[in-house]
Design a protein around this motif. Structure first.
Motif, PDB file in Angstrom:
ATOM      1  N   ILE A   1       0.829  -1.211   0.000  1.00 55.97           N
ATOM      2  CA  ILE A   1       0.000   0.000   0.000  1.00 55.97           C
ATOM      3  C   ILE A   1       0.860   1.257   0.000  1.00 55.97           C
ATOM      4  N   TYR A   2       1.965   1.260   0.755  1.00 59.93           N
ATOM      5  CA  TYR A   2       2.781   2.475   0.796  1.00 59.93           C
ATOM      6  C   TYR A   2       3.351   2.817  -0.577  1.00 59.93           C
ATOM      7  N   LEU A   3       3.653   1.794  -1.397  1.00 59.31           N
ATOM      8  CA  LEU A   3       4.146   2.072  -2.752  1.00 59.31           C
ATOM      9  C   LEU A   3       3.027   2.575  -3.657  1.00 59.31           C
ATOM     10  N   GLN A   4       1.803   2.105  -3.424  1.00 58.89           N
ATOM     11  CA  GLN A   4       0.665   2.621  -4.186  1.00 58.89           C
ATOM     12  C   GLN A   4       0.397   4.078  -3.823  1.00 58.89           C
ATOM     13  N   ILE A   5       0.584   4.406  -2.554  1.00 58.43           N
ATOM     14  CA  ILE A   5       0.438   5.803  -2.129  1.00 58.43           C
ATOM     15  C   ILE A   5       1.544   6.645  -2.745  1.00 58.43           C
ATOM     16  N   ALA A   6       2.757   6.117  -2.775  1.00 64.13           N
ATOM     17  CA  ALA A   6       3.874   6.826  -3.398  1.00 64.13           C
ATOM     18  C   ALA A   6       3.568   7.082  -4.878  1.00 64.13           C
ATOM     19  N   ASP A   7       2.989   6.090  -5.566  1.00 65.82           N
ATOM     20  CA  ASP A   7       2.595   6.277  -6.968  1.00 65.82           C
ATOM     21  C   ASP A   7       1.549   7.377  -7.095  1.00 65.82           C
ATOM     22  N   TYR A   8       0.616   7.405  -6.165  1.00 71.33           N
ATOM     23  CA  TYR A   8      -0.421   8.441  -6.169  1.00 71.33           C
ATOM     24  C   TYR A   8       0.211   9.824  -6.014  1.00 71.33           C
ATOM     25  N   VAL A   9       1.139   9.961  -5.075  1.00 69.85           N
ATOM     26  CA  VAL A   9       1.815  11.244  -4.861  1.00 69.85           C
ATOM     27  C   VAL A   9       2.572  11.637  -6.130  1.00 69.85           C
ATOM     28  N   CYS A  10       3.264  10.683  -6.735  1.00 69.46           N
ATOM     29  CA  CYS A  10       4.003  10.959  -7.971  1.00 69.46           C
ATOM     30  C   CYS A  10       3.061  11.404  -9.086  1.00 69.46           C
ATOM     31  N   GLU A  11       1.915  10.763  -9.165  1.00 71.25           N
ATOM     32  CA  GLU A  11       0.913  11.136 -10.169  1.00 71.25           C
ATOM     33  C   GLU A  11       0.459  12.587  -9.965  1.00 71.25           C
ATOM     34  N   GLN A  12       0.235  12.965  -8.716  1.00 70.63           N
ATOM     35  CA  GLN A  12      -0.177  14.338  -8.412  1.00 70.63           C
ATOM     36  C   GLN A  12       0.908  15.332  -8.827  1.00 70.63           C
TER      37      GLN A  12
ATOM     38  N   ARG B   1      -1.027  13.199   7.887  1.00 67.62           N
ATOM     39  CA  ARG B   1      -2.363  12.925   8.450  1.00 67.62           C
ATOM     40  C   ARG B   1      -3.469  13.197   7.436  1.00 67.62           C
ATOM     41  N   ASP B   2      -3.370  14.337   6.734  1.00 67.02           N
ATOM     42  CA  ASP B   2      -4.402  14.674   5.746  1.00 67.02           C
ATOM     43  C   ASP B   2      -4.452  13.650   4.617  1.00 67.02           C
ATOM     44  N   LEU B   3      -3.281  13.264   4.125  1.00 72.75           N
ATOM     45  CA  LEU B   3      -3.250  12.289   3.040  1.00 72.75           C
ATOM     46  C   LEU B   3      -3.765  10.934   3.526  1.00 72.75           C
ATOM     47  N   GLY B   4      -3.309  10.514   4.703  1.00 72.24           N
ATOM     48  CA  GLY B   4      -3.786   9.253   5.269  1.00 72.24           C
ATOM     49  C   GLY B   4      -5.294   9.252   5.433  1.00 72.24           C
TER      50      GLY B   4
ATOM     51  N   PHE C   1       5.942   8.638   2.286  1.00 75.02           N
ATOM     52  CA  PHE C   1       6.698   9.893   2.287  1.00 75.02           C
ATOM     53  C   PHE C   1       8.180   9.631   2.505  1.00 75.02           C
ATOM     54  N   ASP C   2       8.509   8.716   3.418  1.00 71.74           N
ATOM     55  CA  ASP C   2       9.913   8.364   3.654  1.00 71.74           C
ATOM     56  C   ASP C   2      10.544   7.794   2.389  1.00 71.74           C
ATOM     57  N   PHE C   3       9.815   6.913   1.711  1.00 74.12           N
ATOM     58  CA  PHE C   3      10.312   6.327   0.464  1.00 74.12           C
ATOM     59  C   PHE C   3      10.591   7.417  -0.569  1.00 74.12           C
ATOM     60  N   LEU C   4       9.642   8.337  -0.726  1.00 68.57           N
ATOM     61  CA  LEU C   4       9.805   9.402  -1.720  1.00 68.57           C
ATOM     62  C   LEU C   4      10.905  10.383  -1.317  1.00 68.57           C
ATOM     63  N   GLN C   5      11.103  10.557  -0.032  1.00 69.98           N
ATOM     64  CA  GLN C   5      12.188  11.415   0.434  1.00 69.98           C
ATOM     65  C   GLN C   5      13.534  10.755   0.103  1.00 69.98           C
ATOM     66  N   GLN C   6      13.631   9.454   0.258  1.00 70.98           N
ATOM     67  CA  GLN C   6      14.858   8.736  -0.098  1.00 70.98           C
ATOM     68  C   GLN C   6      15.151   8.837  -1.593  1.00 70.98           C
ATOM     69  N   GLN C   7      14.105   8.951  -2.394  1.00 67.29           N
ATOM     70  CA  GLN C   7      14.264   9.073  -3.847  1.00 67.29           C
ATOM     71  C   GLN C   7      14.564  10.512  -4.268  1.00 67.29           C
ATOM     72  N   GLY C   8      14.513  11.442  -3.314  1.00 68.17           N
ATOM     73  CA  GLY C   8      14.771  12.845  -3.619  1.00 68.17           C
ATOM     74  C   GLY C   8      13.583  13.559  -4.240  1.00 68.17           C
ATOM     75  N   ILE C   9      12.394  12.951  -4.182  1.00 65.55           N
ATOM     76  CA  ILE C   9      11.194  13.536  -4.777  1.00 65.55           C
ATOM     77  C   ILE C   9      10.524  14.500  -3.803  1.00 65.55           C
ATOM     78  N   LEU C  10      10.555  14.173  -2.529  1.00 66.78           N
ATOM     79  CA  LEU C  10      10.016  15.038  -1.475  1.00 66.78           C
ATOM     80  C   LEU C  10      11.143  15.440  -0.533  1.00 66.78           C
ATOM     81  N   PHE C  11      10.930  16.555   0.153  1.00 65.22           N
ATOM     82  CA  PHE C  11      11.828  16.921   1.243  1.00 65.22           C
ATOM     83  C   PHE C  11      10.993  17.503   2.368  1.00 65.22           C
TER      84      PHE C  11
END
Length: 123
Positions: free
Chosen positions: A9-20, A36-39, A53-63
């Motif tokens: 599920i966390y990777l599906q959420i990461a895909d959703y964030v990337c899509e946005q 909290r809002d996204l959850g 979010f942690d996964f995307l931060q490791q990828q340099g997509i979020l900070f």
């Protein structure tokens, strides 16, 4: 959002964030919804959203700006495209080639359909 059983599920959420980010709903450099809002909006535990979010931060997509929340990196769009491109080439394309071989589809058939798709998309 409906989740599938084929991917965590966390990777599906990461895909959703990337899509946005790719759709410019959450532009680079801008603050994105809180964990909290996204959850809450996706009806998942905030810890699951945090893992995405942690996964995307490791990828340099979020900070994270401490005390202010998460932001899309200035080069988030390029990073998302690069990550998705690598996934497609390494994971999805071999499956496509396998299916093409099983069904006797050659690359020229794919090329003609791709050209038709590009023409339809341009209009």
């Amino acid at each position: 959002m409906e989740f599938n059983d084929k991917q965590p599920i966390y990777l599906q959420i990461a895909d959703y964030v990337c899509e946005q980010i790719l759709q410019q709903a959450w532009p680079p450099g801008e603050r994105i919804p809180s964990v909290r809002d996204l959850g809450s909006s996706l009806e998942v535990n905030p810890n699951t959203a945090m893992r995405a979010f942690d996964f995307l931060q490791q990828q340099g997509i979020l900070f994270n700006k401490r005390g202010m929340g998460y932001y899309a990196a200035d080069d988030a769009t390029d990073r998302v495209k690069a990550m998705r491109r690598a996934h497609f080439l390494d994971v999805e394309l071999p499956g496509l080639f396998r299916t093409m071989t099983l069904l006797g589809i050659n690359i020229s058939e794919i090329e003609s359909r791709f050209n038709a798709y590009q023409l339809a998309s341009a209009s």
